[in-house]
Write a protein that holds these residues in place. Structure first.
Motif, short mmCIF file in Angstrom:
data_model
loop_
_atom_site.label_atom_id
_atom_site.label_comp_id
_atom_site.label_asym_id
_atom_site.label_seq_id
_atom_site.Cartn_x
_atom_site.Cartn_y
_atom_site.Cartn_z
N SER A 252 8.89 -16.97 59.11
CA SER A 252 10.20 -17.63 59.15
C SER A 252 11.08 -17.02 60.23
O SER A 252 12.25 -17.31 60.31
CB SER A 252 10.89 -17.50 57.79
OG SER A 252 11.06 -16.15 57.46
N LEU A 253 10.50 -16.18 61.04
CA LEU A 253 11.27 -15.61 62.16
C LEU A 253 11.65 -16.71 63.15
O LEU A 253 10.91 -17.68 63.30
CB LEU A 253 10.42 -14.58 62.90
CG LEU A 253 10.31 -13.17 62.32
CD1 LEU A 253 9.35 -12.36 63.15
CD2 LEU A 253 11.67 -12.49 62.28
N GLN A 278 15.69 -2.93 66.65
CA GLN A 278 15.49 -4.01 65.70
C GLN A 278 15.64 -3.46 64.29
O GLN A 278 15.30 -2.32 64.01
CB GLN A 278 14.11 -4.62 65.88
CG GLN A 278 13.95 -5.26 67.23
CD GLN A 278 12.61 -5.93 67.40
OE1 GLN A 278 11.74 -5.80 66.55
NE2 GLN A 278 12.44 -6.64 68.47
N ARG A 279 16.13 -4.30 63.44
CA ARG A 279 16.34 -3.86 62.06
C ARG A 279 15.01 -3.59 61.38
O ARG A 279 14.02 -4.27 61.64
CB ARG A 279 17.09 -4.95 61.29
CG ARG A 279 18.54 -5.09 61.69
CD ARG A 279 19.04 -6.41 61.17
NE ARG A 279 18.77 -6.52 59.74
CZ ARG A 279 19.72 -6.46 58.80
NH1 ARG A 279 20.95 -6.26 59.14
NH2 ARG A 279 19.42 -6.60 57.54
N TRP A 282 13.42 -6.38 58.83
CA TRP A 282 13.07 -7.72 59.28
C TRP A 282 11.67 -8.11 58.87
O TRP A 282 11.32 -9.26 58.78
CB TRP A 282 13.20 -7.83 60.80
CG TRP A 282 12.16 -7.07 61.55
CD1 TRP A 282 12.11 -5.74 61.72
CD2 TRP A 282 11.03 -7.62 62.21
NE1 TRP A 282 11.01 -5.41 62.46
CE2 TRP A 282 10.32 -6.55 62.78
CE3 TRP A 282 10.53 -8.90 62.39
CZ2 TRP A 282 9.14 -6.72 63.49
CZ3 TRP A 282 9.36 -9.07 63.12
CH2 TRP A 282 8.68 -7.99 63.65
N GLU A 285 12.01 -9.92 55.65
CA GLU A 285 12.82 -11.11 55.80
C GLU A 285 12.16 -12.14 56.70
O GLU A 285 12.34 -13.33 56.53
CB GLU A 285 14.20 -10.73 56.37
CG GLU A 285 15.03 -9.96 55.37
CD GLU A 285 16.33 -9.47 55.97
OE1 GLU A 285 16.55 -9.70 57.17
OE2 GLU A 285 17.10 -8.84 55.23
#
Lengths: 317, 167
Positions: A252-253, A278-279, A282, A285
């Motif tokens: 879903s990126l 970058q987090r 992620w 997510e």
């Protein structure tokens, strides 16, 4: 620097948005401060520059390719709006009640509206002046009798509220549900030619009737299709010898290129980390976690830099 | 109006708006696809109560705004920004005419990045007015804000852009 009000006047004057009064006000301001004229000219050039810049940009050709499924398909149809559905349902209920009431009234014997007054039908000892033996008195009438009897007719006579449907829901016949017919059966289905429509010779037996299964499968509103977009990603692991290994998955990126570090242990991906900036969360997510555990059979143990390329595609259901 | 006609007319404006409100060409491409998917789905429901351009930009803005809100949860991607490339290469040959008042190619190459630095609310108003030439009323409808807010945001955006482009 000019105050906000003046700045807004200048900006609006570029678009011809000022009233006459505001225009006069701006003119007076410019008379008092000639630098405003220069500022106005600068703003005019700026807007032209933005417009020119916009003209240098065009949609990339990939967009046409991505939208190809949509461009080839008609948009999904929509049913009636909910409000009209409710109105149609309400009108149907009212109509049904009215019809039921009317039918019930016609079937049941009509009760007398009022009993005849006593002696109304008694024989008269004396003939009436017109020579009749009975003296008939008019029955009393209810003042609302006609209204009640005519109410249903009035309701029926009224045009029901028509539902504002765009189009009736289409029904497509997919069937019949039978085996593919033989040529003879197909011929038997054809209407007989006009020349053969003759009476049977005397004594001849009529041909056996061919029975066809006429059950059909119906699919309501087949044109109501939906479209979804899905994203897939390709993880390309660059091996130190210059070769690459790829793993495909869904995600879903957002579409794009991502740099990641891949940990490989026993030819299996055991870790996936974004590079700096970058987090760290992620991974979950972006629904990337399922890449972990995927096999990279030709890759030795180690940590590799890899590129994750997310692309997208449309699907019409 | 058919989807194909809509696509032909709005592919570039939608792309451009998406590009202004996203961080990269890839994101803009993804967003444009999603926007046109919504346009496609909503096309039969479009009853002409608004101008076609208003309707399309409204869909675009609603999607892009939603994306921006979710943006904080997404990782930073390795982008290939075309704004960083020489815009000069993509410019048509300069020809004398009304548009000649426009500044040099050097200035043009700085416009894109400068626009990107504006706050989102100002950026979208500036873009819809100066690039897409929507009226104040249309912008107010697209963004669902009062027309007075459109005026003030536009003035601020132009002023800020002028400052950032000053040599």
């Amino acid at each position: 620097m000019k105050d906000e009000a003046t700045s807004e006047l200048l900006s609006r004057s570029l678009d011809g948005d000022l009233t006459q009064k505001e225009q006069r006000e701006l003119d007076e301001l410019i008379q008092a401060d000639r630098s405003l004229l220069h500022e106005l000219e600068t703003l005019r050039e700026l807007t032209a520059t933005v417009r020119s810049f916009a003209q240098t940009e065009a949609a990339p050709p990939e967009l046409a390719r991505l939208l190809e499924p949509l461009r080839r398909s008609p948009p999904p149809r929509r049913g009636a709006r909910p409000v009209f559905r409710w109105m149609a349902a309400a009108a149907t209920i009212v109509l049904a009640i009215a019809v039921t009431h009317e039918v019930a009234q016609r079937r049941s014997p009509q009760p007398p509206i009022a009993s005849a007054p006593e002696g109304a039908l008694e024989a008269s000892s004396q003939p009436t002046p017109s020579g009749e033996l009975f003296h008939l008195q008019p029955l009393p009438q209810s003042p609302h009798a006609e209204e009640v009897a005519g109410a249903a007719d009035m309701i029926l006579a009224q045009t029901p509220v028509a539902p504002a449907l765009d189009e009736p829901p289409p029904i497509t016949v997919i069937g019949p549900l039978e085996e593919p017919a033989s040529a003879a059966q197909s011929a038997a289905r054809q209407p007989p030619p006009a020349a053969s429509a003759q009476p049977l010779p005397h004594g001849a037996s009529p041909p056996a009737l061919v029975h066809h299964d006429t059950s059909f499968q119906m699919q309501a509103n087949p044109t109501k299709r939906s479209a979804t977009s899905s994203r897939s990603c390709v993880l390309t692991v660059v091996i130190t010898d210059g070769t690459t290994q790829t793993v495909r998955a869904t995600t879903s990126l957002p579409v794009g290129h991502y740099l990641v570090l891949v940990t490989v242990s026993q030819h299996t991906i055991t870790g996936l980390e974004p590079v700096a900036q970058q987090r760290q969360d992620w991974l979950a997510e972006g629904d990337i976690a399922h890449l972990i555990g995927r096999s990279l059979p030709e890759t030795a143990d180690g940590v590799y830099s890899a590129e994750l390329v997310v692309s997208t595609a449309l699907h019409l259901d | 109006v058919t989807f194909e006609e809509l696509y032909e007319r709005f592919r570039t404006p939608v792309w451009r708006l998406a590009r202004r409100l996203t961080e990269s060409d890839e994101e803009a491409l993804d967003a444009s696809q999603e926007i046109f998917l919504r346009v496609w789905k909503g096309l039969t429901g479009f009853r002409g109560e608004a101008k076609l351009s208003t309707w399309v930009f409204q869909i675009a803005w609603n999607y892009l705004r939603g994306q921006r809100r979710r943006k904080g949860k997404q990782p930073v991607m390795v982008s290939h920004n075309r704004d960083q490339e020489a815009v000069v290469n993509r410019l048509p040959d300069p020809a004398p005419g009304p548009e000649r008042t426009v500044a040099s190619a050097e200035l043009l190459s700085r416009v894109g990045p400068a626009v990107q630095t504006l706050p989102e609310g100002q950026r979208v108003v500036l873009w819809l007015r100066d690039a897409e030439e929507l009226s104040y009323e249309q912008i107010a409808e697209v963004l669902d804000i009062p027309i007075g807010t459109v005026r003030s945001r536009l003035a601020r955006a132009r002023r800020a852009l002028r400052r950032s482009l000053q040599p």
